[in-house]
Motif scaffolding. Structure first.
Motif, PDB file in Angstrom:
ATOM      1  N   PHE A 110       0.836  -1.191   0.000  1.00 25.66           N
ATOM      2  CA  PHE A 110       0.000   0.000   0.000  1.00 25.66           C
ATOM      3  C   PHE A 110       0.877   1.249   0.000  1.00 25.66           C
ATOM      4  O   PHE A 110       1.991   1.235   0.519  1.00 25.66           O
ATOM      5  CB  PHE A 110      -0.897   0.005   1.244  1.00 25.66           C
ATOM      6  CG  PHE A 110      -1.912  -1.093   1.243  1.00 25.66           C
ATOM      7  CD1 PHE A 110      -3.148  -0.912   0.650  1.00 25.66           C
ATOM      8  CD2 PHE A 110      -1.637  -2.309   1.843  1.00 25.66           C
ATOM      9  CE1 PHE A 110      -4.091  -1.925   0.648  1.00 25.66           C
ATOM     10  CE2 PHE A 110      -2.569  -3.330   1.854  1.00 25.66           C
ATOM     11  CZ  PHE A 110      -3.806  -3.137   1.252  1.00 25.66           C
ATOM     12  N   HIS A 111       0.368   2.328  -0.570  1.00 24.88           N
ATOM     13  CA  HIS A 111       1.108   3.582  -0.611  1.00 24.88           C
ATOM     14  C   HIS A 111       0.201   4.749  -0.245  1.00 24.88           C
ATOM     15  O   HIS A 111      -1.022   4.661  -0.361  1.00 24.88           O
ATOM     16  CB  HIS A 111       1.721   3.809  -1.996  1.00 24.88           C
ATOM     17  CG  HIS A 111       0.683   3.895  -3.086  1.00 24.88           C
ATOM     18  ND1 HIS A 111       0.213   2.777  -3.735  1.00 24.88           N
ATOM     19  CD2 HIS A 111       0.033   4.950  -3.620  1.00 24.88           C
ATOM     20  CE1 HIS A 111      -0.690   3.151  -4.636  1.00 24.88           C
ATOM     21  NE2 HIS A 111      -0.815   4.463  -4.589  1.00 24.88           N
ATOM     22  N   VAL A 112       0.806   5.830   0.221  1.00 31.15           N
ATOM     23  CA  VAL A 112       0.080   7.059   0.538  1.00 31.15           C
ATOM     24  C   VAL A 112      -0.328   7.714  -0.772  1.00 31.15           C
ATOM     25  O   VAL A 112       0.451   7.745  -1.729  1.00 31.15           O
ATOM     26  CB  VAL A 112       0.957   8.017   1.368  1.00 31.15           C
ATOM     27  CG1 VAL A 112       0.273   9.354   1.574  1.00 31.15           C
ATOM     28  CG2 VAL A 112       1.323   7.380   2.694  1.00 31.15           C
ATOM     29  N   VAL A 113      -1.540   8.233  -0.827  1.00 29.61           N
ATOM     30  CA  VAL A 113      -2.042   8.899  -2.026  1.00 29.61           C
ATOM     31  C   VAL A 113      -1.705  10.386  -1.933  1.00 29.61           C
ATOM     32  O   VAL A 113      -2.062  11.054  -0.966  1.00 29.61           O
ATOM     33  CB  VAL A 113      -3.566   8.696  -2.167  1.00 29.61           C
ATOM     34  CG1 VAL A 113      -4.106   9.439  -3.376  1.00 29.61           C
ATOM     35  CG2 VAL A 113      -3.886   7.205  -2.266  1.00 29.61           C
ATOM     36  N   ASP A 114      -0.986  10.889  -2.934  1.00 26.27           N
ATOM     37  CA  ASP A 114      -0.627  12.305  -2.960  1.00 26.27           C
ATOM     38  C   ASP A 114      -1.809  13.157  -3.396  1.00 26.27           C
ATOM     39  O   ASP A 114      -2.608  12.738  -4.227  1.00 26.27           O
ATOM     40  CB  ASP A 114       0.531  12.542  -3.929  1.00 26.27           C
ATOM     41  CG  ASP A 114       1.835  11.955  -3.431  1.00 26.27           C
ATOM     42  OD1 ASP A 114       2.009  11.849  -2.208  1.00 26.27           O
ATOM     43  OD2 ASP A 114       2.679  11.605  -4.279  1.00 26.27           O
ATOM     44  N   GLY A 115      -1.882  14.340  -2.838  1.00 27.06           N
ATOM     45  CA  GLY A 115      -2.925  15.283  -3.217  1.00 27.06           C
ATOM     46  C   GLY A 115      -3.365  16.113  -2.031  1.00 27.06           C
ATOM     47  O   GLY A 115      -3.001  15.823  -0.885  1.00 27.06           O
ATOM     48  N   PRO A 116      -4.154  17.141  -2.292  1.00 28.12           N
ATOM     49  CA  PRO A 116      -4.575  18.067  -1.238  1.00 28.12           C
ATOM     50  C   PRO A 116      -5.691  17.501  -0.369  1.00 28.12           C
ATOM     51  O   PRO A 116      -6.470  16.662  -0.809  1.00 28.12           O
ATOM     52  CB  PRO A 116      -5.084  19.265  -2.032  1.00 28.12           C
ATOM     53  CG  PRO A 116      -5.622  18.659  -3.305  1.00 28.12           C
ATOM     54  CD  PRO A 116      -4.683  17.515  -3.607  1.00 28.12           C
ATOM     55  N   SER A 117      -5.751  17.968   0.868  1.00 29.81           N
ATOM     56  CA  SER A 117      -6.913  17.677   1.716  1.00 29.81           C
ATOM     57  C   SER A 117      -8.022  18.600   1.240  1.00 29.81           C
ATOM     58  O   SER A 117      -7.841  19.820   1.215  1.00 29.81           O
ATOM     59  CB  SER A 117      -6.592  17.956   3.186  1.00 29.81           C
ATOM     60  OG  SER A 117      -5.683  17.005   3.659  1.00 29.81           O
ATOM     61  N   ILE A 118      -9.156  18.018   0.837  1.00 25.45           N
ATOM     62  CA  ILE A 118     -10.215  18.871   0.279  1.00 25.45           C
ATOM     63  C   ILE A 118     -11.503  18.855   1.089  1.00 25.45           C
ATOM     64  O   ILE A 118     -11.996  19.900   1.444  1.00 25.45           O
ATOM     65  CB  ILE A 118     -10.482  18.562  -1.216  1.00 25.45           C
ATOM     66  CG1 ILE A 118     -10.725  17.068  -1.455  1.00 25.45           C
ATOM     67  CG2 ILE A 118      -9.321  19.027  -2.062  1.00 25.45           C
ATOM     68  CD1 ILE A 118     -11.072  16.715  -2.882  1.00 25.45           C
ATOM     69  N   PHE A 119     -12.077  17.713   1.368  1.00 30.04           N
ATOM     70  CA  PHE A 119     -13.314  17.644   2.140  1.00 30.04           C
ATOM     71  C   PHE A 119     -13.643  16.203   2.484  1.00 30.04           C
ATOM     72  O   PHE A 119     -13.051  15.282   1.949  1.00 30.04           O
ATOM     73  CB  PHE A 119     -14.482  18.289   1.404  1.00 30.04           C
ATOM     74  CG  PHE A 119     -14.774  17.698   0.040  1.00 30.04           C
ATOM     75  CD1 PHE A 119     -15.474  16.511  -0.106  1.00 30.04           C
ATOM     76  CD2 PHE A 119     -14.358  18.351  -1.111  1.00 30.04           C
ATOM     77  CE1 PHE A 119     -15.746  15.977  -1.341  1.00 30.04           C
ATOM     78  CE2 PHE A 119     -14.627  17.822  -2.363  1.00 30.04           C
ATOM     79  CZ  PHE A 119     -15.318  16.638  -2.474  1.00 30.04           C
ATOM     80  N   LEU A 120     -14.589  16.025   3.391  1.00 33.54           N
ATOM     81  CA  LEU A 120     -15.112  14.703   3.698  1.00 33.54           C
ATOM     82  C   LEU A 120     -16.103  14.324   2.611  1.00 33.54           C
ATOM     83  O   LEU A 120     -16.922  15.150   2.195  1.00 33.54           O
ATOM     84  CB  LEU A 120     -15.812  14.703   5.055  1.00 33.54           C
ATOM     85  CG  LEU A 120     -14.949  14.995   6.278  1.00 33.54           C
ATOM     86  CD1 LEU A 120     -15.801  15.085   7.533  1.00 33.54           C
ATOM     87  CD2 LEU A 120     -13.872  13.937   6.453  1.00 33.54           C
ATOM     88  N   LEU A 121     -16.043  13.104   2.159  1.00 32.61           N
ATOM     89  CA  LEU A 121     -17.002  12.652   1.152  1.00 32.61           C
ATOM     90  C   LEU A 121     -18.385  12.512   1.765  1.00 32.61           C
ATOM     91  O   LEU A 121     -18.511  12.083   2.915  1.00 32.61           O
ATOM     92  CB  LEU A 121     -16.589  11.298   0.585  1.00 32.61           C
ATOM     93  CG  LEU A 121     -15.390  11.274  -0.337  1.00 32.61           C
ATOM     94  CD1 LEU A 121     -15.101   9.828  -0.748  1.00 32.61           C
ATOM     95  CD2 LEU A 121     -15.622  12.114  -1.569  1.00 32.61           C
ATOM     96  N   PRO A 122     -19.419  12.839   1.015  1.00 28.88           N
ATOM     97  CA  PRO A 122     -20.773  12.589   1.519  1.00 28.88           C
ATOM     98  C   PRO A 122     -21.022  11.083   1.594  1.00 28.88           C
ATOM     99  O   PRO A 122     -20.383  10.299   0.887  1.00 28.88           O
ATOM    100  CB  PRO A 122     -21.667  13.246   0.465  1.00 28.88           C
ATOM    101  CG  PRO A 122     -20.833  13.354  -0.759  1.00 28.88           C
ATOM    102  CD  PRO A 122     -19.402  13.438  -0.315  1.00 28.88           C
TER     103      PRO A 122
END
Length: 152
Positions: free
Chosen positions: A22-34
């Motif tokens: 498994f690997h960490v997914v790169d990208g910004p923190s944006i919001f909680l999914l509905p």
């Protein structure tokens, strides 16, 4: 047919030589999914910031598990699994971005089985360790198509 056992490799989950994990997914923190997404177009939009070069969204659906690193806390962890042409991307309900990804080439074994409520239970082997989780039937079927291609 739903009650049949699916496996992309041998009938038994025999671990192969250790591959990636498994690997960490790169990208910004944006919001909680509905809890419920409006459409597949919504899933394609929210995952866009986390896709790799030449990676394409295919499908997504709810998942649940108790096993880390797919689970993000003790007890039952819920979220959405995004299926792409290269990997599985797990986004837990309490996270502001996807927390873990897994390339299909790193999956050493895979079985799925029908479960109630239109879901499938999955047993997969990654780096010689079994992980058990459940997800929406259609999401698992989309992943199985990709896993079969990457395993041959």
């Amino acid at each position: 047919m739903d009650s049949d056992l699916y496996c992309s490799q041998a009938e038994e989950l025999t671990p192969l030589a250790a591959l990636g994990t498994f690997h960490v997914v790169d990208g910004p923190s944006i919001f909680l999914l509905p809890k419920h997404t409006r459409s597949k177009e919504f899933g394609a939009q929210v995952i866009q910031d986390f896709l790799l070069e030449e990676e394409i969204y295919s499908w997504d659906g709810p998942y649940n598990t108790k096993q880390s690193p797919i689970a993000t806390h003790s007890g039952q962890s819920l979220g959405r699994v995004f299926i792409t042409n290269k990997r599985l991307v797990f986004w837990a309900d309490e996270q502001f971005k996807p927390h873990v990804g897994l390339f299909y080439k790193d999956i050493q074994g895979w079985k799925s089985r029908w479960m109630p409520m239109s879901s499938r239970g999955v047993i997969m082997v990654v780096n010689n360790k079994q992980y058990i989780w459940a997800a929406a039937k259609t999401a698992v079927r989309h992943a199985e198509k990709r896993i079969n291609v990457s395993q041959h």
